[in-house]
Design a protein around this motif. Sequence first.
Motif, short mmCIF file in Angstrom:
data_model
loop_
_atom_site.label_atom_id
_atom_site.label_comp_id
_atom_site.label_asym_id
_atom_site.label_seq_id
_atom_site.Cartn_x
_atom_site.Cartn_y
_atom_site.Cartn_z
N CYS A 261 0.76 -1.27 0.48
CA CYS A 261 -0.10 -0.13 0.20
C CYS A 261 1.41 1.29 0.41
O CYS A 261 1.11 1.49 1.06
N ARG B 122 0.46 4.55 0.65
CA ARG B 122 -0.16 5.83 1.84
C ARG B 122 0.24 4.52 2.44
O ARG B 122 0.22 5.62 3.28
N CYS B 123 0.81 3.90 2.73
CA CYS B 123 1.23 3.30 4.16
C CYS B 123 2.31 1.84 4.35
O CYS B 123 3.22 1.99 5.35
N CYS C 119 -5.47 -3.41 2.41
CA CYS C 119 -4.33 -2.78 3.27
C CYS C 119 -5.14 -2.53 4.46
O CYS C 119 -6.36 -2.25 4.46
N CYS D 235 -5.55 0.72 6.31
CA CYS D 235 -6.09 2.63 6.32
C CYS D 235 -7.27 1.68 5.04
O CYS D 235 -8.11 2.99 4.14
ZN ZN Z 1 -2.86 2.12 3.47
#
Ligand code: ZN
Length: 730
Positions: A443, A445-446, A461, A464
């Motif tokens: 992911c 974003r993470c 994920c 998130c």
């Molecule tokens: Zn994530």
Amino acid sequence: MSDLRFIHVALPVPMRRIFDYLPHPQRQVVVGGRVRVPFGRRMMVGVVVGESDHSDWPVEQLKAVDEVLDQQPIWPQSLLDLLKWAGRYYQHPIGEVLTHALPKKMRQGEQPNSADIEVWQLTDAGVAQDAQSTKRAPKQWQLLELLKAGAQERATLSAQGVTGATIQAVAKKQWIESAPLSALNESLSQPSNQPPATREQSIAITALCSRLQGFSVSLLEGITGSGKTRVYLDVMSQVIEQGKQVLVLVPEIGLTPQTLSRFRHHLGVRIGLVHSGLNDSERLAAWQAARTGELPVLLGTRSAIFTPMANLGLIVVDEEHDGSYKQQDGFRYQARDLAVMRARNEQVLLLLGSATPSFESLANVEAGRYQHLTLSERAAGGQLPKIAAIDMRQQVMTGPLSAPIVKAMEQHLQANNQVLVFLNRRGFAPVLLCHECGWFAECHRCNRPFTWHKGFRRLVCHHCQVERPVPHQCDSCGSTQLVPVGQGTEQLEEALQEQFPDYPVVRIDRDSTRRKDAFENLVADIQRGHYRILVGTQMLAKGHDFVDVTLVVIADVDGALFSSDFRAGERMCQLLTQVSGRAGRAGQQAQVLLQTHYPDHPWVQQLQTEGYQQVASALLAERKQAQLPPYAAIAIIRAEANDETKVAEFLAAAELVLNTAAQRHEVIVMPPGPCAMVRKAGRYRWQLVLIAPQKAPIQKLLTESLGEIESSKLAQVVRWHVDVDPHDTV
Ligand code: ZN
Ligand code: ADP
Ligand code: ZN
């Protein structure tokens, strides 16, 4: 001196301040009552927290109260005091605290009333139905059966798994009809006869009943199956007989139909419920019935601690160690801790119950602040299961479980028992990896691997919740050889079904129970024996009796041995003890097997030979040594933003403010640093930890410093919050 009066109003806005208004032109406001006031370009409902002849604002800028909504304070003084204290203690704006404590309709300015309760009863036609007439609609039959004992509230029905659609369908057939509130009381049976209390139960009941006057806290530590609920119920009957009310808190997942029906049958009084299935009118109705004193018992999750009760006589917190008592966002309170304050304010007994008490409560027992009562034997007979570790290092693995475990499973299944396999990881596999180049789906974003959910055909994920389709090729080298690494419950279920084709397997986790009522239905099917192997996450660990389970397998304990959170050990021991407690409920000798690569780890050892109490005292001694909670107090300031430098700067500035504050003595302000999971949903996360030997210095330091921290420019740019007594510290 002028005779001008100023009205001080708490409004639901994220600002640590009170707003001043001029009085209503005609009507008198009451302190503790609601008013509607202009705020910016809107109208807002707020609570009057005071009146005086002083305001820091120029009079010409102040507006008048628009509408007076209450003639009486909405909370008894003791509860209003608790709420104000909670706002100060948890450093949360008072306006948001007060609003949080109210049902939505009260927040919107509606008048309280308890007449909105929907009650259903059987019609004559309904009484005449039998299982045949609803053969193709088992849910409808379930409803008819539930109502045979008499009228019930919709809220009670929904807690027992009956949906609104079922009610509508059956009402349309004219088998049920709505009934007046009075029908409820008529339908309550006489309290049913119970088997005599065991010796240990009697001792606990007598000890508790002798403390029903005034404030005290008792911790009832009873192994799983020792009959703690029976103790609660006997003490509760006494309180109800004295004409007083009882507030019972249960963990989020603990409000089961079994609990409810046990309470109804044992007590024979109306039980009000606060749970997530209620609509706004029902919430308001339950709140009001508790507030006026009509309702003898209120049973609810975390937020029920704020329900006013005219005549409170006892608070019970079941499974007091449960993490769901701590609110994890917004107003971050701990309901069990607030229960202590509330019991003190209202001068009543607080009864905390658990098989695996929190270290906080154990430390309070040790310090002589709480009375300690124990139930060391199972009420219905039977022994606690024996725990044994299986050393994975010496095992040839042919599937997810090692050979000795597979063999043990075969034995238990052949003896017609159920086996529970516990794995606290959802999905098919926690990583999907390229066999050729080592790339893995992550992911962005993470910066954490995606979990492969084979059933949904998605990558998800778990940090998130973002999803993407499962790739066919490696993003990096184009290879099609993508292989799952590690295992989740989905894979375990699949592997076990292959390995044991003759025994139906069921999986219980957040994915398999997404649909409304799915969880209750699966649990019911397990209890009816439809499944022989139960695979699941901690959802399986809590509160449910699976009497035919004689073997519990813990597929992986190693994860917790490496966590950097100082509470990881405590939590894992609680979880393992709770899961183990699901076994052998019907009196058979049961067994628990732990798969681990670290069989020599101290508490893996201790759990096998001694049990929770001993592990807890050993871990508590370590905490004392290291000066960690419960022997110290902690608060955390967390901040997050897309730009990591802003987060670091904000916390560095906060650190400076804290370090120059007059109250800094006794408090250690740790330098800010990234959280263990530094990036989540695209934002960088940092934290600053405060530690002190006691809670008071931290509270004073934060109270003195937050105004300044809040007024900095960066405070508007980053997202940040204060977490007092945090549940997670990494
Ligand atoms: Zn994530
Ligand atoms: P706990 O909440 O401590 O895990 P429960 O209250 O669920 O335990 O009780 C476990 C089981 O023992 C239940 O089936 C309950 O009906 C039974 N039980 C409790 N007290 C008694 C008693 N005094 N005599 C016989 N059975 C009992
Ligand atoms: Zn590749």
